[in-house]
Write an enzyme that holds these catalytic residues in place. Sequence first.
Site, PDB file in Angstrom:
ATOM      1  N   HIS A 180      40.006  45.396  33.944  1.00 35.54           N
ATOM      2  CA  HIS A 180      40.008  44.378  32.886  1.00 35.54           C
ATOM      3  C   HIS A 180      41.093  44.689  31.854  1.00 35.54           C
ATOM      4  O   HIS A 180      41.767  43.782  31.343  1.00 35.54           O
ATOM      5  CB  HIS A 180      38.635  44.291  32.217  1.00 35.54           C
ATOM      6  N   HIS A 227      35.777  35.322  36.669  1.00 32.02           N
ATOM      7  CA  HIS A 227      35.892  36.776  36.519  1.00 32.02           C
ATOM      8  C   HIS A 227      36.598  37.403  37.726  1.00 32.02           C
ATOM      9  O   HIS A 227      37.344  38.375  37.580  1.00 32.02           O
ATOM     10  CB  HIS A 227      34.530  37.435  36.297  1.00 32.02           C
ATOM     11  N   HIS A 252      37.748  44.489  44.965  1.00 32.93           N
ATOM     12  CA  HIS A 252      38.742  45.512  44.594  1.00 32.93           C
ATOM     13  C   HIS A 252      39.368  46.183  45.825  1.00 32.93           C
ATOM     14  O   HIS A 252      40.562  46.477  45.831  1.00 32.93           O
ATOM     15  CB  HIS A 252      38.100  46.572  43.703  1.00 32.93           C
TER      16      HIS A 252
HETATM   17 ZN   LIG Z   1      35.598  42.928  36.773  1.00 35.62          ZN
END
Ligand SMILES: [Zn+2]
Length: 314
Positions: free
Chosen positions: A82, A239, A266
Amino acid sequence: MRYDLFTQHTIRADVHFGGTGLHTGARVRVVLRPAPPDHGVVFYRVDQPGAPAVPARYDHVVDTALATVIGKNGVSVATVEHFMAAVRVAGLDNVRVEIDGAEMPILDGSAKPFLELLQDAGLQAQDAPKKCLRVNHPFMVAQGDAYIKVTPSDELRICYTIDFPHPLVGRQAYVWKFDPGSFVRDLASARTFGFFRDVQSLQSRGLALGGSLENAVVFDDHKVLNPDGLRYRDECVRHKVLDFVGDLGLCPFPVFGAFEAHKAGHALHNRLLRHLCERPGYVRFVPAAAAVPPRTVAPPRASIYWKPPILPVG
Ligand SMILES: [Zn+2]
């Protein structure tokens, strides 16, 4: 904040903040300091002897199970994505990130507090040209039914879809074209999310120890548990786009390409970057200014959301 793709930038002034790690639950303090041209974004674990450096680069990613963790010589920093999204969208190239623990603070679970900190500090143009990478060849990485496809483009475009078997999530899609103003407005506030049924098993494995309704959207089987509900109806997919921007931020240079991601995360984001950066000919350097004209970033609107405690250090 003026977004400038011609030259590298660092921050004008030190930035101090603190908070709790989402997974470790540990309180950490962070100081951002200006860094010289071509330094990049480098974390320094100041709680360790000699303050070892961990460069924020895709080739130092050591874990992607629930967050992006970077590490070098056995020293790591977790949940950098983030922060990296805010760094890239702000146009910040060079910064020292001094941290006294193993995980970045989660703050409110989004990138908005990080962007606000960078905007408060302001950026300083440096006497060094900025370079960017342009995707040269279409290709795809996949795992099971998850995939990311990329095709050449003169700008960063992301189309992301998710599909969770939950009545309030389900199938969501979001298309975003690189634009700092749109990031501030449409993506920066989207929080990390999870499911209440997973909380116990995560915490028994020593994960999500710092998680709360103040830093994550949590769903039970039927509803959102956060008293104020969602910030966007499709906050989850927004998000995921934010996460992807942050993980792409681990490329040492801004990347231009048209990405289509489906049910990725990820791990796949990192596989994509390794593929892009390590196979000859898949990307080529371009002068960034040729690709996207400079823009002015609109300041974020007055925060209507819970404001995370930003603790001054020292
Ligand atoms: Zn995240």
